[in-house]
Design a protein around this motif. Structure first.
Motif, PDB file in Angstrom:
ATOM      1  N   ARG A  81      30.999   3.218  98.242  1.00  0.00           N
ATOM      2  CA  ARG A  81      30.866   2.806  96.856  1.00  0.00           C
ATOM      3  C   ARG A  81      30.957   4.014  95.912  1.00  0.00           C
ATOM      4  NH1 ARG A  81      32.221  -1.287  99.256  1.00  0.00           N
ATOM      5  NH2 ARG A  81      30.787  -2.994  99.673  1.00  0.00           N
ATOM      6  N   GLY A  82      31.363   3.760  94.665  1.00  0.00           N
ATOM      7  CA  GLY A  82      31.610   4.855  93.738  1.00  0.00           C
ATOM      8  C   GLY A  82      31.085   4.629  92.344  1.00  0.00           C
ATOM      9  N   LEU A  83      29.849   4.207  92.209  1.00  0.00           N
ATOM     10  CA  LEU A  83      29.253   4.022  90.886  1.00  0.00           C
ATOM     11  C   LEU A  83      28.562   5.307  90.434  1.00  0.00           C
ATOM     12  CD1 LEU A  83      27.624   0.483  91.276  1.00  0.00           C
ATOM     13  CD2 LEU A  83      29.815   1.049  90.202  1.00  0.00           C
ATOM     14  N   TYR A  84      28.442   5.442  89.108  1.00  0.00           N
ATOM     15  CA  TYR A  84      27.734   6.573  88.538  1.00  0.00           C
ATOM     16  C   TYR A  84      26.291   6.132  88.226  1.00  0.00           C
ATOM     17  CZ  TYR A  84      32.445   8.392  88.014  1.00  0.00           C
ATOM     18  OH  TYR A  84      33.720   8.821  88.266  1.00  0.00           O
ATOM     19  N   PRO A  85      25.295   6.699  88.884  1.00  0.00           N
ATOM     20  CA  PRO A  85      23.930   6.161  88.789  1.00  0.00           C
ATOM     21  C   PRO A  85      23.262   6.347  87.435  1.00  0.00           C
ATOM     22  CG  PRO A  85      23.964   8.189  90.086  1.00  0.00           C
ATOM     23  CD  PRO A  85      25.386   7.816  89.854  1.00  0.00           C
ATOM     24  N   ASN A  86      23.658   7.363  86.692  1.00  0.00           N
ATOM     25  CA  ASN A  86      22.929   7.702  85.473  1.00  0.00           C
ATOM     26  C   ASN A  86      23.597   7.199  84.200  1.00  0.00           C
ATOM     27  OD1 ASN A  86      20.728   9.178  86.709  1.00  0.00           O
ATOM     28  ND2 ASN A  86      22.222  10.783  87.169  1.00  0.00           N
ATOM     29  N   VAL A  87      24.433   6.194  84.317  1.00  0.00           N
ATOM     30  CA  VAL A  87      25.020   5.558  83.131  1.00  0.00           C
ATOM     31  C   VAL A  87      24.583   4.096  83.111  1.00  0.00           C
ATOM     32  CG1 VAL A  87      27.013   7.096  83.167  1.00  0.00           C
ATOM     33  CG2 VAL A  87      27.162   4.871  84.304  1.00  0.00           C
ATOM     34  N   THR A  88      24.749   3.444  81.985  1.00  0.00           N
ATOM     35  CA  THR A  88      24.377   2.035  81.879  1.00  0.00           C
ATOM     36  C   THR A  88      25.470   1.154  82.481  1.00  0.00           C
ATOM     37  OG1 THR A  88      25.434   1.706  79.730  1.00  0.00           O
ATOM     38  CG2 THR A  88      23.151   2.526  79.741  1.00  0.00           C
ATOM     39  N   ILE A  89      25.129  -0.099  82.721  1.00  0.00           N
ATOM     40  CA  ILE A  89      26.119  -1.062  83.207  1.00  0.00           C
ATOM     41  C   ILE A  89      27.295  -1.129  82.237  1.00  0.00           C
ATOM     42  CG2 ILE A  89      26.541  -3.485  83.732  1.00  0.00           C
ATOM     43  CD1 ILE A  89      23.594  -3.725  84.527  1.00  0.00           C
ATOM     44  N   GLU A  90      26.996  -1.196  80.957  1.00  0.00           N
ATOM     45  CA  GLU A  90      28.051  -1.286  79.947  1.00  0.00           C
ATOM     46  C   GLU A  90      28.955  -0.063  79.992  1.00  0.00           C
ATOM     47  OE1 GLU A  90      27.866  -2.843  75.574  1.00  0.00           O
ATOM     48  OE2 GLU A  90      27.237  -0.743  75.549  1.00  0.00           O
ATOM     49  N   GLU A  91      28.365   1.118  80.081  1.00  0.00           N
ATOM     50  CA  GLU A  91      29.176   2.344  80.133  1.00  0.00           C
ATOM     51  C   GLU A  91      30.021   2.390  81.402  1.00  0.00           C
ATOM     52  OE1 GLU A  91      26.174   5.352  77.672  1.00  0.00           O
ATOM     53  OE2 GLU A  91      25.897   5.012  79.831  1.00  0.00           O
ATOM     54  N   GLN A  92      29.427   1.970  82.509  1.00  0.00           N
ATOM     55  CA  GLN A  92      30.155   1.976  83.784  1.00  0.00           C
ATOM     56  C   GLN A  92      31.377   1.071  83.731  1.00  0.00           C
ATOM     57  OE1 GLN A  92      29.125   3.370  87.551  1.00  0.00           O
ATOM     58  NE2 GLN A  92      31.131   3.521  86.616  1.00  0.00           N
ATOM     59  N   LEU A  93      31.183  -0.173  83.320  1.00  0.00           N
ATOM     60  CA  LEU A  93      32.282  -1.141  83.306  1.00  0.00           C
ATOM     61  C   LEU A  93      33.321  -0.790  82.240  1.00  0.00           C
ATOM     62  CD1 LEU A  93      30.348  -4.495  83.873  1.00  0.00           C
ATOM     63  CD2 LEU A  93      31.645  -3.144  85.538  1.00  0.00           C
ATOM     64  N   THR A  94      32.871  -0.287  81.098  1.00  0.00           N
ATOM     65  CA  THR A  94      33.814   0.116  80.052  1.00  0.00           C
ATOM     66  C   THR A  94      34.695   1.265  80.522  1.00  0.00           C
ATOM     67  OG1 THR A  94      32.236  -0.538  78.337  1.00  0.00           O
ATOM     68  CG2 THR A  94      34.031   0.899  77.660  1.00  0.00           C
ATOM     69  N   PHE A  95      34.100   2.203  81.245  1.00  0.00           N
ATOM     70  CA  PHE A  95      34.850   3.348  81.765  1.00  0.00           C
ATOM     71  C   PHE A  95      35.958   2.888  82.711  1.00  0.00           C
ATOM     72  CE2 PHE A  95      35.261   6.451  85.289  1.00  0.00           C
ATOM     73  CZ  PHE A  95      35.839   7.498  84.589  1.00  0.00           C
ATOM     74  N   PHE A  96      35.605   2.028  83.680  1.00  0.00           N
ATOM     75  CA  PHE A  96      36.614   1.550  84.629  1.00  0.00           C
ATOM     76  C   PHE A  96      37.663   0.685  83.937  1.00  0.00           C
ATOM     77  CE2 PHE A  96      33.407   2.481  87.993  1.00  0.00           C
ATOM     78  CZ  PHE A  96      34.212   3.308  88.771  1.00  0.00           C
ATOM     79  N   ALA A  97      37.245  -0.091  82.949  1.00  0.00           N
ATOM     80  CA  ALA A  97      38.204  -0.929  82.217  1.00  0.00           C
ATOM     81  C   ALA A  97      39.232  -0.072  81.492  1.00  0.00           C
ATOM     82  CB  ALA A  97      37.465  -1.827  81.230  1.00  0.00           C
ATOM     83  N   GLU A  98      38.762   0.995  80.842  1.00  0.00           N
ATOM     84  CA  GLU A  98      39.690   1.869  80.126  1.00  0.00           C
ATOM     85  C   GLU A  98      40.649   2.567  81.088  1.00  0.00           C
ATOM     86  OE1 GLU A  98      38.161   3.693  76.175  1.00  0.00           O
ATOM     87  OE2 GLU A  98      36.491   3.873  77.615  1.00  0.00           O
ATOM     88  N   LEU A  99      40.156   2.913  82.284  1.00  0.00           N
ATOM     89  CA  LEU A  99      41.041   3.510  83.288  1.00  0.00           C
ATOM     90  C   LEU A  99      42.179   2.563  83.654  1.00  0.00           C
ATOM     91  CD1 LEU A  99      38.615   5.270  85.817  1.00  0.00           C
ATOM     92  CD2 LEU A  99      40.095   6.343  84.116  1.00  0.00           C
ATOM     93  N   PRO A 103      41.558  -1.933  76.402  1.00  0.00           N
ATOM     94  CA  PRO A 103      40.935  -1.260  75.246  1.00  0.00           C
ATOM     95  C   PRO A 103      39.413  -1.349  75.300  1.00  0.00           C
ATOM     96  CG  PRO A 103      42.774  -2.630  74.544  1.00  0.00           C
ATOM     97  CD  PRO A 103      42.533  -2.952  75.983  1.00  0.00           C
ATOM     98  N   LYS A 104      38.761  -0.296  74.854  1.00  0.00           N
ATOM     99  CA  LYS A 104      37.308  -0.220  74.930  1.00  0.00           C
ATOM    100  C   LYS A 104      36.634  -1.383  74.216  1.00  0.00           C
ATOM    101  CE  LYS A 104      33.440   2.937  74.116  1.00  0.00           C
ATOM    102  NZ  LYS A 104      33.051   4.312  73.683  1.00  0.00           N
ATOM    103  N   LYS A 105      37.126  -1.728  73.037  1.00  0.00           N
ATOM    104  CA  LYS A 105      36.518  -2.811  72.266  1.00  0.00           C
ATOM    105  C   LYS A 105      36.587  -4.129  73.030  1.00  0.00           C
ATOM    106  CE  LYS A 105      36.607  -4.898  67.644  1.00  0.00           C
ATOM    107  NZ  LYS A 105      37.254  -4.878  66.307  1.00  0.00           N
ATOM    108  N   LYS A 106      37.729  -4.395  73.648  1.00  0.00           N
ATOM    109  CA  LYS A 106      37.897  -5.634  74.422  1.00  0.00           C
ATOM    110  C   LYS A 106      36.975  -5.627  75.643  1.00  0.00           C
ATOM    111  CE  LYS A 106      41.482  -8.549  76.540  1.00  0.00           C
ATOM    112  NZ  LYS A 106      40.837  -8.775  77.849  1.00  0.00           N
ATOM    113  N   ILE A 145      37.869  -5.936  89.583  1.00  0.00           N
ATOM    114  CA  ILE A 145      38.680  -7.114  89.240  1.00  0.00           C
ATOM    115  C   ILE A 145      38.768  -7.397  87.745  1.00  0.00           C
ATOM    116  CG2 ILE A 145      38.153  -8.182  91.463  1.00  0.00           C
ATOM    117  CD1 ILE A 145      36.198 -10.041  90.027  1.00  0.00           C
ATOM    118  N   LEU A 146      38.045  -6.639  86.910  1.00  0.00           N
ATOM    119  CA  LEU A 146      37.990  -6.991  85.486  1.00  0.00           C
ATOM    120  C   LEU A 146      39.341  -6.896  84.778  1.00  0.00           C
ATOM    121  CD1 LEU A 146      38.026  -3.948  84.153  1.00  0.00           C
ATOM    122  CD2 LEU A 146      35.555  -4.117  84.402  1.00  0.00           C
ATOM    123  N   HIS A 147      40.291  -6.172  85.370  1.00  0.00           N
ATOM    124  CA  HIS A 147      41.625  -6.063  84.776  1.00  0.00           C
ATOM    125  C   HIS A 147      42.607  -7.069  85.369  1.00  0.00           C
ATOM    126  CE1 HIS A 147      41.569  -3.646  88.408  1.00  0.00           C
ATOM    127  NE2 HIS A 147      42.877  -3.577  88.407  1.00  0.00           N
TER     128      HIS A 147
END
Length: 300
Positions: A81-99, A103-106, A145-147
Motif C-alpha cells: 500500500r502507498g498512502l501518506y499517513p500524515n495528510v487528510t483523506i481529502e488531501e490524499q484523494l485530491t493528490f491522486f486525482a490530480e495525478l 482538476p482539483k476543484k472537481k 478508481i476515482l478517475h
C-alpha cells in the motif's frame, strides 16, 4: 478495449520469471491471475505497466502497443500500500486525482460522494493514519478508481479486511466492471477469485498451468464431491463403493469425496432409500482445492 499478452517471456539472467504467457481480458471482464508467491504475477503486472520490458512476446492494448496506453486510463492497486499517513483523506484523494488529470476543484467536490459509497467511517479532514486498516484500504481503492480507469489491476485488494468491508470493496469492483473496465484481479483468497472472476490464469514458476473461464475450470475436474445432510453413519457411508473420504463441515453437513462421479448415483440411492433427506448436492471441487492440487508443492 482489450488487453492482450501474446507469448510473453521475461528472463532475469537464466531465470524465467514469466514463461510464454498469453491471455486476453476484454472490456467489462475480470480475469483472475493466481499462483503462489514467486509464480510471476507481480512481474506480469510490471510488464503490463511498462515498469520493465519483456524479453520477448507482445503486450497490446486495443490492438496497439501497450506503450501507447494513456497512464490516466490505468488504475493500479499494488499489494504494497502507498498512502501518506500524515495528510487528510481529502488531501490524499485530491493528490491522486490530480495525478490522473482530474482538476482539483472537481476532485474535492466528489470526495463526499466517494466516502459515502465506500462507507468510510470518519470525516474527510481526518488524517489517514487515524483510520482503521479497513478504512485505509477503502481510501487506497478509491484513489485507484476515482478517475474511472479503462484498465484496472488489483493485487490483493481485500487482504486483511473483515467480511463487511470486503463486501463494500467488491461492490465497487463490480461497478467498475459494469462501467466497462478491463480488470485483472490477483488474490490468494480463492473464494474471492471464484466470486469475482469471469476467467482465470494460474501460474507456477512463471508457466501457465491452468486457464479458462472459472466455471469450466472447476467443471473440468469432475463432480467428485457430495455435500450431504442425512442420518447415516460415517461407517455406513465409507462402506459404499467409491466413497474414499468423509469430512464433517457444520450444522450436520458432511462432504463425501468420491473416487469417481459415477459412484454418486449409488450413494444417492442408498441415502434416500428410506425417504427424504435435507441435503444431497453433487459438486465439483472448490477453486481453493484446485489451487492446492495444481500449485502446491505436491504438484512437483
Amino acid at each position: 478495449m482489450a488487453l492482450e499478452l501474446q507469448h510473453v517471456i521475461k528472463a532475469f539472467g537464466e531465470k524465467l520469471a514469466v514463461d510464454d504467457l498469453s491471455f486476453r481480458v476484454n472490456s467489462g471482464e475480470i480475469l483472475g491471475l493466481i499462483g503462489q508467491n514467486g509464480a510471476g504475477k507481480t512481474t506480469t503486472f510490471r510488464l503490463i505497466l511498462g515498469f520493465i520490458e519483456a524479453t520477448s512476446g507482445q503486450i497490446s492494448w486495443n490492438n496497439d502497443s501497450a506503450n501507447q496506453i494513456n497512464p490516466n486510463d490505468i488504475g493500479y492497486l499494488p499489494e504494497e500500500r502507498g498512502l501518506y499517513p500524515n495528510v487528510t483523506i481529502e488531501e490524499q484523494l485530491t493528490f491522486f486525482a490530480e495525478l490522473k488529470g482530474i482538476p482539483k476543484k472537481k476532485a474535492i467536490s466528489e470526495i463526499d460522494m466517494w466516502m459515502e459509497r465506500a462507507e468510510i467511517v470518519g470525516k474527510k479532514t481526518d488524517l489517514v493514519k487515524t483510520l482503521s486498516k479497513g478504512n485505509q484500504q477503502k481510501v487506497q481503492l478509491i484513489s485507484t478508481i476515482l478517475h474511472n480507469p479503462k484498465l484496472l489491476i488489483l493485487d490483493e485488494p481485500f487482504s486483511g479486511l473483515d467480511p463487511v468491508n470486503a463486501e463494500i470493496l467488491k461492490k465497487l469492483v463490480f461497478e467498475m466492471k459494469e462501467r466497462g473496465a478491463a480488470i485483472i484481479f490477483s488474490s490468494h483468497r480463492m473464494e474471492n477469485v471464484e466470486e469475482l472472476c469471469d476467467s482465470l490464469i494460474m501460474l507456477r514458476h512463471g508457466k501457465t498451468i491452468l486457464r479458462g473461464d472459472t466455471t469450466s475450470v472447476k467443471e473440468s475436474f469432475g463432480h467428485k464431491q457430495i455435500r450431504l445432510k442425512a442420518p447415516h453413519s460415517d461407517e455406513d457411508l465409507l462402506a459404499l463403493p467409491g466413497v474414499v473420504r468423509i469430512q464433517t463441515l457444520r450444522d450436520g453437513i458432511r462432504r463425501l469425496e468420491l473416487e469417481d462421479e459415477k459412484y454418486a448415483e449409488a450413494v444417492f440411492e442408498f441415502v434416500t432409500k428410506d425417504g427424504f433427506i435435507p441435503m444431497f448436492s453433487l459438486e465439483p471441487p472448490t477453486l481453493e482445492e484446485i489451487f492446492k492440487l495444481k500449485a502446491g508443492d505436491q504438484h512437483e
